[in-house]
Design a protein around this motif. Structure first.
Motif: not given
Length: 140
Positions: A16-23, A67-76, A130-135
């Motif tokens: 689900p995290l990979l899908r959310e990153l892609k979305a 770790h890298e997904a945290v940085h992705a969320a931090q970038s938004c 992370l899914v929640k934070l990305l959303r």
């Protein structure tokens, strides 16, 4: 151009995290990062996360991806990394190890962001956090 597949299957709880990153327009590349000597890398400008294939052999691919997904969320939302404001509990021993890594390997201006990523990567519920934070942060 097709991206290389991960050298081993990705755990179901990370899908689900990979899908959310892609979305949200992030690319996850399972190949050597363009910076020598690192296991993972996030580049905000291209919205790309790299996870080195060797992390699968070392048994740290999950932590590296998180770790890298945290940085992705931090970038938004604007492309520059800012704190998420997540206080992930870690044992004193782990906190000491994180601090050692931070002081040895990171510039002082990056330490707060890296500390947040290191703390969150070890949480069992990190993928759902992370899914929640990305959303919340990465409205597209």
């Amino acid at each position: 151009m097709d991206q290389p597949a991960p050298p081993q299957p990705i755990a179901a709880n990370l899908q689900p995290l990979l899908r959310e990153l892609k979305a949200h327009g992030f690319k996850v590349r399972f190949e050597q990062p363009p910076k020598i000597g690192v296991y993972g890398l996030f580049e905000a400008r291209s919205r790309t996360l790299w996870v080195h294939p060797i992390t699968f052999e070392l048994g740290i691919s999950r932590q590296t991806l998180l770790h890298e997904a945290v940085h992705a969320a931090q970038s938004c939302p604007q492309g520059n990394l800012t704190r998420l404001g997540i206080a992930a509990p870690v044992s004193p021993l782990i906190a000491q190890e994180i601090n050692s890594i931070l002081f040895s390997n990171y510039h002082v201006k990056d330490r707060v962001l890296e500390q947040e990523a290191f703390s969150l990567q070890g949480q069992t519920n990190a993928p759902s956090i992370l899914v929640k934070l990305l959303r919340q942060r990465c409205k597209t």
